[in-house]
Design an enzyme around this catalytic site. Structure first.
Site, PDB file in Angstrom:
ATOM      1  N   ASP A  30      40.578  33.970  29.996  1.00 45.86           N
ATOM      2  CA  ASP A  30      42.039  34.014  30.056  1.00 45.86           C
ATOM      3  C   ASP A  30      42.624  33.970  28.641  1.00 45.86           C
ATOM      4  O   ASP A  30      42.456  32.967  27.930  1.00 45.86           O
ATOM      5  CB  ASP A  30      42.527  32.820  30.882  1.00 45.86           C
ATOM      6  CG  ASP A  30      43.967  32.943  31.328  1.00 45.86           C
ATOM      7  OD1 ASP A  30      44.614  33.947  30.991  1.00 45.86           O
ATOM      8  OD2 ASP A  30      44.434  32.034  32.038  1.00 45.86           O
ATOM      9  N   ASP A  31      43.265  35.042  28.219  1.00 50.01           N
ATOM     10  CA  ASP A  31      43.914  35.119  26.903  1.00 50.01           C
ATOM     11  C   ASP A  31      42.917  35.073  25.746  1.00 50.01           C
ATOM     12  O   ASP A  31      43.263  34.644  24.645  1.00 50.01           O
ATOM     13  CB  ASP A  31      44.929  33.988  26.717  1.00 50.01           C
ATOM     14  CG  ASP A  31      46.246  34.243  27.436  1.00 50.01           C
ATOM     15  OD1 ASP A  31      46.316  35.186  28.236  1.00 50.01           O
ATOM     16  OD2 ASP A  31      47.204  33.478  27.202  1.00 50.01           O
ATOM     17  N   CYS A  68      48.223  38.413  32.154  1.00 47.45           N
ATOM     18  CA  CYS A  68      47.384  37.661  33.093  1.00 47.45           C
ATOM     19  C   CYS A  68      47.373  38.231  34.510  1.00 47.45           C
ATOM     20  O   CYS A  68      46.345  38.711  34.995  1.00 47.45           O
ATOM     21  CB  CYS A  68      47.855  36.211  33.155  1.00 47.45           C
ATOM     22  SG  CYS A  68      47.781  35.315  31.594  1.00 47.45           S
ATOM     23  N   ARG A  72      44.766  40.707  36.798  1.00 52.44           N
ATOM     24  CA  ARG A  72      44.095  40.149  37.976  1.00 52.44           C
ATOM     25  C   ARG A  72      44.349  41.003  39.219  1.00 52.44           C
ATOM     26  O   ARG A  72      43.460  41.199  40.040  1.00 52.44           O
ATOM     27  CB  ARG A  72      44.564  38.711  38.213  1.00 52.44           C
ATOM     28  CG  ARG A  72      43.946  37.733  37.246  1.00 52.44           C
ATOM     29  CD  ARG A  72      44.655  36.379  37.238  1.00 52.44           C
ATOM     30  NE  ARG A  72      43.860  35.396  36.514  1.00 52.44           N
ATOM     31  CZ  ARG A  72      43.714  35.370  35.196  1.00 52.44           C
ATOM     32  NH1 ARG A  72      44.331  36.267  34.453  1.00 52.44           N
ATOM     33  NH2 ARG A  72      42.957  34.457  34.612  1.00 52.44           N
ATOM     34  N   LYS A 132      41.478  30.406  38.330  1.00 50.76           N
ATOM     35  CA  LYS A 132      42.897  30.766  38.319  1.00 50.76           C
ATOM     36  C   LYS A 132      43.167  31.972  39.214  1.00 50.76           C
ATOM     37  O   LYS A 132      42.595  33.042  39.015  1.00 50.76           O
ATOM     38  CB  LYS A 132      43.307  31.055  36.870  1.00 50.76           C
ATOM     39  CG  LYS A 132      44.710  31.610  36.683  1.00 50.76           C
ATOM     40  CD  LYS A 132      45.029  31.702  35.201  1.00 50.76           C
ATOM     41  CE  LYS A 132      46.246  32.575  34.925  1.00 50.76           C
ATOM     42  NZ  LYS A 132      46.599  32.618  33.492  1.00 50.76           N
ATOM     43  N   HIS A 134      46.782  33.162  40.418  1.00 47.32           N
ATOM     44  CA  HIS A 134      47.925  33.796  39.749  1.00 47.32           C
ATOM     45  C   HIS A 134      48.366  35.108  40.392  1.00 47.32           C
ATOM     46  O   HIS A 134      48.813  36.029  39.710  1.00 47.32           O
ATOM     47  CB  HIS A 134      47.611  34.018  38.260  1.00 47.32           C
ATOM     48  CG  HIS A 134      48.849  33.991  37.399  1.00 47.32           C
ATOM     49  ND1 HIS A 134      48.871  34.470  36.108  1.00 47.32           N
ATOM     50  CD2 HIS A 134      50.093  33.539  37.641  1.00 47.32           C
ATOM     51  CE1 HIS A 134      50.076  34.325  35.589  1.00 47.32           C
ATOM     52  NE2 HIS A 134      50.844  33.756  36.504  1.00 47.32           N
ATOM     53  N   HIS A 220      43.395  30.093  27.598  1.00 54.82           N
ATOM     54  CA  HIS A 220      44.859  30.110  27.735  1.00 54.82           C
ATOM     55  C   HIS A 220      45.431  28.738  27.351  1.00 54.82           C
ATOM     56  O   HIS A 220      44.801  27.719  27.592  1.00 54.82           O
ATOM     57  CB  HIS A 220      45.195  30.435  29.194  1.00 54.82           C
ATOM     58  CG  HIS A 220      46.637  30.743  29.479  1.00 54.82           C
ATOM     59  ND1 HIS A 220      47.637  29.794  29.400  1.00 54.82           N
ATOM     60  CD2 HIS A 220      47.241  31.888  29.903  1.00 54.82           C
ATOM     61  CE1 HIS A 220      48.788  30.345  29.753  1.00 54.82           C
ATOM     62  NE2 HIS A 220      48.582  31.617  30.053  1.00 54.82           N
ATOM     63  N   ASP A 326      41.354  38.995  30.315  1.00 53.61           N
ATOM     64  CA  ASP A 326      42.465  39.594  31.052  1.00 53.61           C
ATOM     65  C   ASP A 326      43.503  40.282  30.175  1.00 53.61           C
ATOM     66  O   ASP A 326      44.305  41.080  30.652  1.00 53.61           O
ATOM     67  CB  ASP A 326      43.149  38.558  31.948  1.00 53.61           C
ATOM     68  CG  ASP A 326      43.760  37.395  31.176  1.00 53.61           C
ATOM     69  OD1 ASP A 326      43.518  37.276  29.962  1.00 53.61           O
ATOM     70  OD2 ASP A 326      44.475  36.588  31.793  1.00 53.61           O
ATOM     71  N   ASN A 327      43.532  39.966  28.893  1.00 52.85           N
ATOM     72  CA  ASN A 327      44.454  40.630  27.962  1.00 52.85           C
ATOM     73  C   ASN A 327      44.041  40.274  26.551  1.00 52.85           C
ATOM     74  O   ASN A 327      43.070  39.526  26.344  1.00 52.85           O
ATOM     75  CB  ASN A 327      45.918  40.224  28.206  1.00 52.85           C
ATOM     76  CG  ASN A 327      46.135  38.753  28.473  1.00 52.85           C
ATOM     77  OD1 ASN A 327      46.500  38.360  29.584  1.00 52.85           O
ATOM     78  ND2 ASN A 327      45.900  37.908  27.483  1.00 52.85           N
ATOM     79  N   LYS A 371      48.651  40.205  23.473  1.00 56.67           N
ATOM     80  CA  LYS A 371      49.014  40.144  24.884  1.00 56.67           C
ATOM     81  C   LYS A 371      50.459  40.619  25.048  1.00 56.67           C
ATOM     82  O   LYS A 371      51.299  40.354  24.202  1.00 56.67           O
ATOM     83  CB  LYS A 371      48.872  38.681  25.339  1.00 56.67           C
ATOM     84  CG  LYS A 371      49.412  38.335  26.707  1.00 56.67           C
ATOM     85  CD  LYS A 371      49.227  36.832  26.933  1.00 56.67           C
ATOM     86  CE  LYS A 371      49.811  36.376  28.254  1.00 56.67           C
ATOM     87  NZ  LYS A 371      49.603  34.913  28.453  1.00 56.67           N
TER      88      LYS A 371
END
Length: 521
Positions: A30-31, A68, A72, A132, A134, A220, A326-327, A371
């Protein structure tokens, strides 16, 4: 007697068929920036992820959806985010979007799409998730168990406190809230550990082939990690972000990840020179990056724990593991991060303290932007696949680009599962030819859009736009054109020299945007 033989034969055939199906694990960071793993140029200790990458195949060019929840949504459905109802973001806890929003921006996963879990479950797979979500949370029908997963433990929202998740950003087990989650070890509760422990427990409860979606919330924000892991990195980042970027860039060249004709992008103009900071501020910024590094380190440790378990149970060799982020790195919450990092108690009680734009620029080495944006720094993910029984180890890199929408077709190809005929056709391609040692063939360009940041990539040509004004406009402020074979760090804009190319690619993007429900916003 004949009936008994037929039944036994049927069971035997079914058992053999099931045994041949590979397990599938998708690990989503994540991130995490493009250069934050050792095998992608980092100094952070990631030996377990590096080993998985070395034993399988690594992609040098793989695109996510820049944020994010849009990523997903695409990852789990094989559709572009707008087609799933998450053209922008999901509703936050206790937030309700106003009525009348276009369906593409409703803020939760719709039922026009099918998730990987919904597709693999009828094919005989146990469907497991930890981490996560989301993709919607206010009502139970928006949650993992209602979208094909049989077991779930994690956070439904987009961010939480790593040590004490609570309230609407707390832990959910199945459909039930867990008000005060407790550690299963002698160490304090930490989400990265807990997600891994529950994933391992879920695997141990099934003998069927399984699909595990392990979606970590690390790294993240908030910046939070065990103090002993932070200590490993304290002082390493007093070289500053410029020196770190150069160090990572040189390692990427040595790894063959990037071409030497692509220069390192300049430091973002809004980022201060390291030497302009006071010694006290430099120490604080070193701490921020040390915590971030510790979060990545902890993620890697937990991947190692999962892999060790799989090997111990003799389930590793026939397991396809896909890893990605994710990014791009997160430049939110200030150039130098937001307050609250220096005091341990204050930091560990936060849910949003971050490392800031300056370190995000280093995480995304050699690219620019972060991001949210459609440039390489916002959408380029580390991506690799490991499957000892099914993938031949390949030295070097797969340089043909892939995209997040390709994962669903790949898993259909690998598992033999059938995609529902009543769902929209999948826009991506299977990556299996590349996993098998061949080449990829993509007949159509790749597209994306988020907050009016957008790109279309056709072969080596990339038309990319950035929305400088507040998001919500109908198109990027202006298009930029790059030949990525010559200039992947996006420094030589050719749009003024090649207006016909810009027109052709922008027309293709407009057609895609209309078909994918990007507009109306």
């Amino acid at each position: 007697m004949i009936r008994r033989v037929l039944i036994l034969t049927s069971l035997l055939v079914s058992s053999v068929f099931s045994a041949e199906k590979p397990n599938v694990i998708i690990i989503l960071a994540d991130d995490m920036g493009f250069s934050d793993l050792g095998c992608y140029g980092s100094e952070i200790a990631t030996p377990n992820l590096d080993a998985l990458a070395a034993g399988g195949v690594k992609f040098s060019q793989f695109y996510n959806s820049a944020r994010c929840c849009p990523t997903r949504a695409s990852l789990l459905t094989g559709q572009h985010p707008h087609q799933t109802g998450i053209g922008h973001m999901t509703e936050e806890p206790d937030e309700k979007y106003p009525a009348g929003r276009p369906p593409a921006y409703q803020g939760y996963l719709n039922h026009d799409c099918a998730t990987i879990a919904e597709v693999l479950k009828p094919a005989g797979y146990a469907t497991l998730m930890a981490g996560k979500w989301h993709l919607g949370q206010d009502t139970e029908d928006l949650r993992p168990l209602q979208r094909g997963f049989e077991k779930y433990y994690g956070i439904l929202s987009g961010a939480t406190n790593y040590f004490k998740p609570g309230g609407k950003r707390g832990i959910t087990s199945g459909n039930d809230p867990v008000p005060n989650p407790e550690s299963t070890t002698d160490r304090p509760y930490y989400t990265t550990d807990a997600f891994t422990d529950h994933a391992i427990s879920f695997i141990g409860e099934t003998e069927k082939p399984f699909f595990l979606y392990l979606a970590y919330n690390a790294p993240h924000w908030p910046l939070q990690a065990p103090e002993d892991v932070i200590a490993k990195y304290r002082g390493k980042y007093k070289i500053g972000w410029d020196a770190l970027r150069k160090q990572r860039y040189e390692k990427q060249l040595q790894l063959g990840l990037i071409d030497k004709k692509w220069p390192l992008s300049p430091r973002d103009p809004e980022i201060l020179a390291w030497d302009s900071l006071s010694p006290e501020k430099q120490d604080e910024m070193d701490l921020r990056m040390a915590i971030y590094a510790a979060m990545v380190d902890k993620l890697d440790q937990n991947v190692g724990k999962l892999v060790s378990y799989m090997k111990e149970k003799n389930r590793f060799d026939n397991t396809l593991i896909l890893f990605l982020s994710d990014n791009g790195a997160c430049g939110e919450n200030g150039i130098l991060g937001n307050p609250g990092v220096k005091d341990i108690a204050t930091r560990n009680a936060s849910w949003n303290v971050s490392y800031g734009t300056a370190w995000a620029n280093a995480s995304d080495t050699p690219f620019r932007l972060y991001k949210h944006f459609a440039h390489e720094g916002g959408t380029s993910a580390p991506f690799f696949a490991s499957w000892p029984a099914g993938i031949k180890k390949r030295d070097g890199w797969i340089n043909t680009p892939g995209q997040i929408i390709d994962i669903m077709p790949t898993l259909l190809d690998v598992t033999g599962a059938k995609y529902p005929e009543n769902k929209p056709p999948l826009p991506g391609i299977s990556l299996k030819p590349a996993l098998d040692g061949g080449t990829l063939s993509r007949s159509k360009p790749m597209f994306m859009e988020h907050e009016s940041n957008a790109f279309v990539r056709d072969g080596d040509w990339k038309l990319v736009g950035r929305k400088v004004a507040p998001p919500g406009g109908v198109k990027p402020d202006r298009w930029e054109l790059y030949n990525l074979a010559e200039d992947r760090t996006e420094l030589k804009d050719l749009s003024g020299q090649m207006p016909e190319k810009v027109e052709a690619l922008s027309s293709q993007w407009n057609e895609w945007a209309k078909a994918s429900h990007v507009y109306p916003k």
